[in-house]
Scaffold this motif. Structure first.
Motif, PDB file in Angstrom:
ATOM      1  N   LEU A 128     -36.604 -23.762  18.534  1.00 32.55           N
ATOM      2  CA  LEU A 128     -37.838 -24.374  18.031  1.00 32.55           C
ATOM      3  C   LEU A 128     -38.825 -24.472  19.178  1.00 32.55           C
ATOM      4  O   LEU A 128     -38.508 -25.018  20.240  1.00 32.55           O
ATOM      5  CB  LEU A 128     -37.545 -25.768  17.469  1.00 32.55           C
ATOM      6  CG  LEU A 128     -38.762 -26.606  17.047  1.00 32.55           C
ATOM      7  CD1 LEU A 128     -39.483 -25.951  15.872  1.00 32.55           C
ATOM      8  CD2 LEU A 128     -38.353 -28.031  16.703  1.00 32.55           C
ATOM      9  N   ILE A 129     -40.019 -23.931  18.981  1.00 26.81           N
ATOM     10  CA  ILE A 129     -41.077 -23.986  19.985  1.00 26.81           C
ATOM     11  C   ILE A 129     -42.148 -24.948  19.501  1.00 26.81           C
ATOM     12  O   ILE A 129     -42.795 -24.698  18.477  1.00 26.81           O
ATOM     13  CB  ILE A 129     -41.709 -22.596  20.226  1.00 26.81           C
ATOM     14  CG1 ILE A 129     -40.639 -21.542  20.519  1.00 26.81           C
ATOM     15  CG2 ILE A 129     -42.739 -22.668  21.347  1.00 26.81           C
ATOM     16  CD1 ILE A 129     -39.974 -21.680  21.835  1.00 26.81           C
TER      17      ILE A 129
ATOM     18  N   SER B 252     -40.612 -17.438  25.981  1.00 29.34           N
ATOM     19  CA  SER B 252     -39.562 -16.948  26.876  1.00 29.34           C
ATOM     20  C   SER B 252     -38.510 -18.004  27.197  1.00 29.34           C
ATOM     21  O   SER B 252     -37.339 -17.669  27.386  1.00 29.34           O
ATOM     22  CB  SER B 252     -40.175 -16.407  28.170  1.00 29.34           C
ATOM     23  OG  SER B 252     -40.757 -17.454  28.929  1.00 29.34           O
ATOM     24  N   SER B 253     -38.903 -19.278  27.262  1.00 33.05           N
ATOM     25  CA  SER B 253     -37.925 -20.318  27.591  1.00 33.05           C
ATOM     26  C   SER B 253     -36.802 -20.358  26.564  1.00 33.05           C
ATOM     27  O   SER B 253     -35.616 -20.451  26.916  1.00 33.05           O
ATOM     28  CB  SER B 253     -38.614 -21.687  27.663  1.00 33.05           C
ATOM     29  OG  SER B 253     -39.546 -21.721  28.716  1.00 33.05           O
ATOM     30  N   ALA B 254     -37.166 -20.279  25.283  1.00 36.12           N
ATOM     31  CA  ALA B 254     -36.149 -20.298  24.224  1.00 36.12           C
ATOM     32  C   ALA B 254     -35.228 -19.095  24.339  1.00 36.12           C
ATOM     33  O   ALA B 254     -34.007 -19.204  24.126  1.00 36.12           O
ATOM     34  CB  ALA B 254     -36.819 -20.330  22.849  1.00 36.12           C
TER      35      ALA B 254
ATOM     36  N   ARG C 239     -33.317 -16.383  17.295  1.00 44.35           N
ATOM     37  CA  ARG C 239     -34.193 -16.600  16.143  1.00 44.35           C
ATOM     38  C   ARG C 239     -35.078 -17.778  16.511  1.00 44.35           C
ATOM     39  O   ARG C 239     -34.595 -18.800  16.982  1.00 44.35           O
ATOM     40  CB  ARG C 239     -33.373 -16.883  14.884  1.00 44.35           C
ATOM     41  CG  ARG C 239     -34.195 -17.113  13.642  1.00 44.35           C
ATOM     42  CD  ARG C 239     -33.346 -17.216  12.390  1.00 44.35           C
ATOM     43  NE  ARG C 239     -32.797 -15.917  12.002  1.00 44.35           N
ATOM     44  CZ  ARG C 239     -32.286 -15.663  10.804  1.00 44.35           C
ATOM     45  NH1 ARG C 239     -32.238 -16.625   9.884  1.00 44.35           N
ATOM     46  NH2 ARG C 239     -31.819 -14.475  10.522  1.00 44.35           N
ATOM     47  N   VAL C 240     -36.386 -17.657  16.307  1.00 43.02           N
ATOM     48  CA  VAL C 240     -37.316 -18.656  16.832  1.00 43.02           C
ATOM     49  C   VAL C 240     -38.314 -19.090  15.772  1.00 43.02           C
ATOM     50  O   VAL C 240     -38.916 -18.258  15.092  1.00 43.02           O
ATOM     51  CB  VAL C 240     -38.082 -18.103  18.058  1.00 43.02           C
ATOM     52  CG1 VAL C 240     -39.080 -19.126  18.570  1.00 43.02           C
ATOM     53  CG2 VAL C 240     -37.119 -17.714  19.175  1.00 43.02           C
TER      54      VAL C 240
ATOM     55  N   VAL D 287     -35.560 -10.141  17.890  1.00 43.82           N
ATOM     56  CA  VAL D 287     -35.686 -11.590  17.808  1.00 43.82           C
ATOM     57  C   VAL D 287     -36.538 -11.927  16.593  1.00 43.82           C
ATOM     58  O   VAL D 287     -37.721 -11.578  16.534  1.00 43.82           O
ATOM     59  CB  VAL D 287     -36.334 -12.176  19.088  1.00 43.82           C
ATOM     60  CG1 VAL D 287     -36.510 -13.691  18.948  1.00 43.82           C
ATOM     61  CG2 VAL D 287     -35.497 -11.860  20.309  1.00 43.82           C
ATOM     62  N   ASP D 288     -35.937 -12.585  15.603  1.00 51.62           N
ATOM     63  CA  ASP D 288     -36.678 -13.002  14.419  1.00 51.62           C
ATOM     64  C   ASP D 288     -37.586 -14.176  14.776  1.00 51.62           C
ATOM     65  O   ASP D 288     -37.165 -15.131  15.426  1.00 51.62           O
ATOM     66  CB  ASP D 288     -35.717 -13.435  13.302  1.00 51.62           C
ATOM     67  CG  ASP D 288     -34.925 -12.267  12.752  1.00 51.62           C
ATOM     68  OD1 ASP D 288     -35.491 -11.167  12.659  1.00 51.62           O
ATOM     69  OD2 ASP D 288     -33.740 -12.444  12.427  1.00 51.62           O
TER      70      ASP D 288
END
Length: 399
Positions: free
Chosen positions: A19-20, A231-233, A240-241, A311-312
């Motif tokens: 989660l961003i 990028s941190s995640a 998946r983000v 990466v979704d």
């Protein structure tokens, strides 16, 4: 960005949803509306659905609240709702006449002294955020972050701040053992125990709130120089983000018009804050989507050799202009702050951008919460599809 996709996952290809939560001052109330909708969409007693939570600026406060309450996702979201829907400026920064006057005098004196090469005043900023310091210390038990990690409902939490001395974008993270620190051009990932000081540093909007010293360096708002917010995640292992932004989605660029009046100080400041908080995320998303398209065209044998992975990404952002909403509620600011902002031209329509970052009043915050909720509910099917396998996995966790 390609390198984050190459080495971001530290523990194989186990599914990890990141989660961003981006920055944006009072605009972060929008994130809580989206989270409210997600809490209603997920099973009632669901644990935290996000293995990895990354917060920047005001989004860092939301991120830590979720991490502290990871065992009870709905409880954490409800706690955020209670905070934001009852928010007042005086909870964040001083708005009393004496506090505003003292800080304004210090600010002006600091500018004059610095112009003469004298640096005698520390913590010089337009506003005094000491109420926020007290509020966080009393209401946010950061020691519970590790409890969430130990319970297996949180893989990692990260808070990003910008170092004024080094110029580095530093991501402070706390997570399970085995997550490797990282170093990229102007970007660092450093393991630590997240404390209140990291939140204050990440949310220290330049010029407006004072910088915070952590170890040997002073830090400011994490959105500054954060050229790759996703990028941190990925470094922490997300594949998946979900990104909850605070800039209007699909907004068309305004048509170029004839030159009007010279821009006010508030208009320039609002433009600068938009550049800090909004532009880097848009660029990073475009880059990630372009890499995903490139990966999709590769034959499987070549993809395996390069070790690239898809990466979704799901992005939820305001469907309406937050600046226009801020115009409707600007009069709710305390008279002292209105006077101060009028001095720099922020109370005119052209200064609504700056006001939207400082308008921590419940009327405005409730409007943003409602907007976030409605935007997410309209995309309920997308959200359900995004979480499908994660929900199934949670059914096996103890309630």
């Amino acid at each position: 960005m390609i390198w984050e996709i190459l080495d971001g996952c530290n523990s194989g290809m186990e599914r990890k949803i990141g989660l961003i939560l981006t920055g944006g001052g009072a605009r972060a109330a929008y994130q809580v509306g989206v989270l409210k909708a997600i809490a209603e969409i997920l099973p009632r007693h669901a644990h935290n659905p996000f293995s990895i939570i990354c917060g920047t600026s005001a989004g860092a406060l939301n991120a830590v609240t979720l991490a502290v309450n990871a065992l009870h996702f709905r409880k954490g979201v409800q706690y955020l709702l209670n905070i934001w829907k009852n928010s007042h400026v005086e909870d964040i920064y001083r708005s009393d006449p004496l506090g505003v006057a003292n800080n304004s005098i210090r600010w002006i004196a600091g500018l004059l002294l610095n112009s003469m090469g004298i640096n005698k005043l520390n913590r010089v900023s337009l506003l005094d955020n000491s109420p926020l310091v007290t509020f966080l210390a009393e209401t946010l038990p950061c020691e519970k972050i590790q409890e969430s990690i130990d319970a297996g409902v949180l893989y990692a939490l990260s808070i990003t701040a910008s170092g004024y001395g080094s110029g580095h974008s530093v991501t402070f993270y706390q997570g399970v053992r085995g997550i490797r620190p990282w170093k990229r051009a102007r970007r660092l990932g450093i393991p630590t125990m997240i404390e209140t000081k990291h939140l204050l540093a990440s949310a220290a909007i330049p010029f407006i709130f004072p910088a915070v010293r952590i170890n040997r360096e002073y830090f400011g708002d994490g959105s500054m120089r954060q050229i790759a917010p996703i990028s941190s995640a990925l470094h922490l292992g997300a594949n998946r983000v979900l990104v909850i932004g605070v800039g209007q989605s699909g907004a068309e660029s305004p048509k170029r018009s004839r030159i009007g009046d010279y821009p006010s100080l508030a208009q320039i400041a609002g433009h600068a804050l938009n550049s800090i908080f909004l532009d880097s995320m848009e660029v990073d998303l475009e880059r990630l989507q372009r890499i995903n398209r490139t990966i999709s065209t590769m034959p499987e044998e070549i993809r395996q050799k390069t070790n690239l992975r898809h990466v979704d990404v799901l992005v939820i952002a305001p469907s309406q202009s937050i600046e226009k909403i801020a115009e409707r509620y600007a009069a709710n600011l305390p008279w002292t702050i209105r006077y101060l902002l009028r001095w720099v031209g922020a109370m005119r329509r052209s200064g609504a951008n700056l006001v939207s970052y400082l308008l921590f009043e419940k009327g405005f915050c409730r409007a943003l919460v409602d907007l976030g909720y409605q935007d997410a509910i309209r995309r309920k099917e997308e959200i359900m599809a995004f979480f499908d396998q994660q929900i199934e996995a949670q059914e096996n966790l103890p309630q």
